[in-house]
Design a protein around this motif. Structure first.
Motif, PDB file in Angstrom:
ATOM      1  N   GLU A   1      -4.698  -5.704  15.103  1.00 31.45           N
ATOM      2  CA  GLU A   1      -5.654  -6.203  14.115  1.00 31.45           C
ATOM      3  C   GLU A   1      -5.146  -5.864  12.724  1.00 31.45           C
ATOM      4  N   GLY A   2      -4.991  -6.893  11.901  1.00 33.90           N
ATOM      5  CA  GLY A   2      -4.397  -6.706  10.583  1.00 33.90           C
ATOM      6  C   GLY A   2      -5.410  -6.316   9.508  1.00 33.90           C
ATOM      7  N   PHE A   3      -4.949  -5.438   8.617  1.00 32.87           N
ATOM      8  CA  PHE A   3      -5.720  -5.006   7.452  1.00 32.87           C
ATOM      9  C   PHE A   3      -4.823  -5.170   6.227  1.00 32.87           C
ATOM     10  N   ALA A   4      -5.384  -5.558   5.102  1.00 32.26           N
ATOM     11  CA  ALA A   4      -4.567  -5.759   3.903  1.00 32.26           C
ATOM     12  C   ALA A   4      -5.445  -5.793   2.662  1.00 32.26           C
ATOM     13  N   MET A   5      -4.772  -5.731   1.513  1.00 33.25           N
ATOM     14  CA  MET A   5      -5.427  -5.799   0.207  1.00 33.25           C
ATOM     15  C   MET A   5      -4.881  -7.008  -0.548  1.00 33.25           C
TER      16      MET A   5
ATOM     17  N   LEU B   1       0.850  -1.190   0.000  1.00 29.89           N
ATOM     18  CA  LEU B   1       0.000   0.000   0.000  1.00 29.89           C
ATOM     19  C   LEU B   1       0.883   1.236   0.000  1.00 29.89           C
ATOM     20  N   THR B   2       0.713   2.078  -0.970  1.00 34.19           N
ATOM     21  CA  THR B   2       1.491   3.316  -1.031  1.00 34.19           C
ATOM     22  C   THR B   2       0.741   4.385  -0.257  1.00 34.19           C
ATOM     23  N   SER B   3       0.959   4.403   1.038  1.00 26.44           N
ATOM     24  CA  SER B   3       0.226   5.310   1.912  1.00 26.44           C
ATOM     25  C   SER B   3       1.161   5.892   2.959  1.00 26.44           C
ATOM     26  N   GLU B   4       1.196   7.216   3.043  1.00 22.80           N
ATOM     27  CA  GLU B   4       1.997   7.867   4.079  1.00 22.80           C
ATOM     28  C   GLU B   4       1.470   7.532   5.465  1.00 22.80           C
ATOM     29  N   ARG B   5       0.160   7.371   5.586  1.00 20.96           N
ATOM     30  CA  ARG B   5      -0.412   7.037   6.883  1.00 20.96           C
ATOM     31  C   ARG B   5       0.065   5.664   7.352  1.00 20.96           C
TER      32      ARG B   5
ATOM     33  N   ARG C   1       2.681  -4.371   3.274  1.00 21.94           N
ATOM     34  CA  ARG C   1       1.725  -5.352   2.750  1.00 21.94           C
ATOM     35  C   ARG C   1       0.582  -5.620   3.721  1.00 21.94           C
ATOM     36  N   TRP C   2       0.733  -5.221   4.947  1.00 19.13           N
ATOM     37  CA  TRP C   2      -0.353  -5.233   5.931  1.00 19.13           C
ATOM     38  C   TRP C   2      -0.075  -4.127   6.939  1.00 19.13           C
TER      39      TRP C   2
END
Length: 314
Positions: A233-237, A83-87, A101-102
């Motif tokens: 808690e994991g989040f991913a695409m 994920l290309t996210s600064e956050r 990646r997560w």
């Protein structure tokens, strides 16, 4: 206003509770009027089995909240897209994959769900530690989630193992097993049993205890002092998703102040912008578990738990 037929549907799998997920879906869709989030909720173990059955080219676009100890399973390596996210990159190192990646904006906390009225009728004190649950006075008063199926159950077991050590943990567990607890497969079922006056103490997580109390049911949340840990808690695409832009925007919302307000509402640990000092709940410092260590020892820990508790579950 975007026509429903023109909205892009993003499929999310999650092990979070349905009432919490509804708030996240509403927030994501409000911030992204062109998106529709379709969430399929299942238990921690069922989600893992579902992913393995579907393979890396499954039907899902997102993982929207899942125990990190399960998400780190080697069978899933390479399934998630960066994920290309600064956050995401601004999260603590322990709350994100080195290649993004997560990521983990929140963490859930072990808790007891307690029926004080029932305890008072039996002349029993409110327990504040797992060690107390091994006392024979609590025989027939406990509801415990199976860590093989329940993320809440595995978090309690992991926190106790990492804080108290192997020998002490299994000594405690043998005592708890001797008290013949009811065995469940979710975090919410123990709370409902306690609220329904079927037992005095349910082993759960803070979100389920808080939700039960918010429903007006007679329960109190207690953080066990000898297992005061937290699991991210994991989040991913999904790497193969054809809806990466939409999925990325949905995940980005989970790092917003609006999402963080919901995490706090359910007594979760917020990892977005977290400081070095551990958060506190009910006066206790909440220390993060070592998720990688827990994931590596998961099979053996759950097998030991089954050996200890099977006689009590029969």
């Amino acid at each position: 206003m975007t026509d429903v037929s023109q909205k892009q549907t993003v499929v999310a799998y999650s092990a979070m509770e349905e009432y919490e997920l509804a708030e996240y879906a509403q927030g994501i869709e409000a911030a992204n009027p062109d998106l529709r989030i379709r969430i399929e909720r299942m238990s921690t173990a069922a989600l893992f089995d579902r992913l393995l059955a579907e393979g890396p080219d499954g039907k899902w676009d997102l993982i929207l909240g899942w125990a990190l100890t399960t998400m780190l399973a080697p069978e899933l390596r390479g399934w998630f897209a960066p994920l290309t996210s600064e956050r995401v990159r601004s999260l603590p190192e322990s709350a994100r994959d080195p290649e993004s990646r997560w990521f983990c904006p929140s963490a859930f906390v072990p808790a007891f769900c307690v029926n004080e009225t029932r305890l008072a009728r039996r002349g029993l004190p409110v327990p504040t530690r797992w060690e107390e649950l091994a006392d024979a006075r609590y025989r027939g008063e406990l509801v415990v989630p199976d860590p093989t199926y329940s993320g809440a159950g595995f978090l309690h077991l992991t926190a106790l193992l990492q804080m108290a050590g192997e020998a002490k943990t299994w000594e405690i567990m043998r005592g708890v097993s001797a008290n013949r607890p009811l065995i469940e497969r979710s975090a919410f079922a123990p709370c409902l049993a306690v609220a329904g006056d079927e037992a005095s103490i349910g082993v759960t997580v803070s979100i389920a205890a808080e939700r039960t109390a918010r429903m007006g049911l007679p329960v109190k949340m207690v953080i066990p002092a000898d297992a005061a840990g937290s699991e991210p808690e994991g989040f991913a695409m999904r790497a193969g998703s054809v809806r990466k832009d939409a999925a990325s925007r949905a995940l980005e919302w989970m790092l917003t102040p609006e999402a963080c307000a919901i995490y706090r509402k359910y007594h979760k640990v917020v990892l977005v912008g977290s400081a070095d000092a551990p958060p506190r709940e009910q006066g206790l410092p909440i220390q993060p578990i070592n998720a990688a260590q827990a994931a590596a020892s998961r099979a053996s820990a759950c097998e030991n738990w089954r050996r200890v508790f099977t006689p009590a579950a029969v």
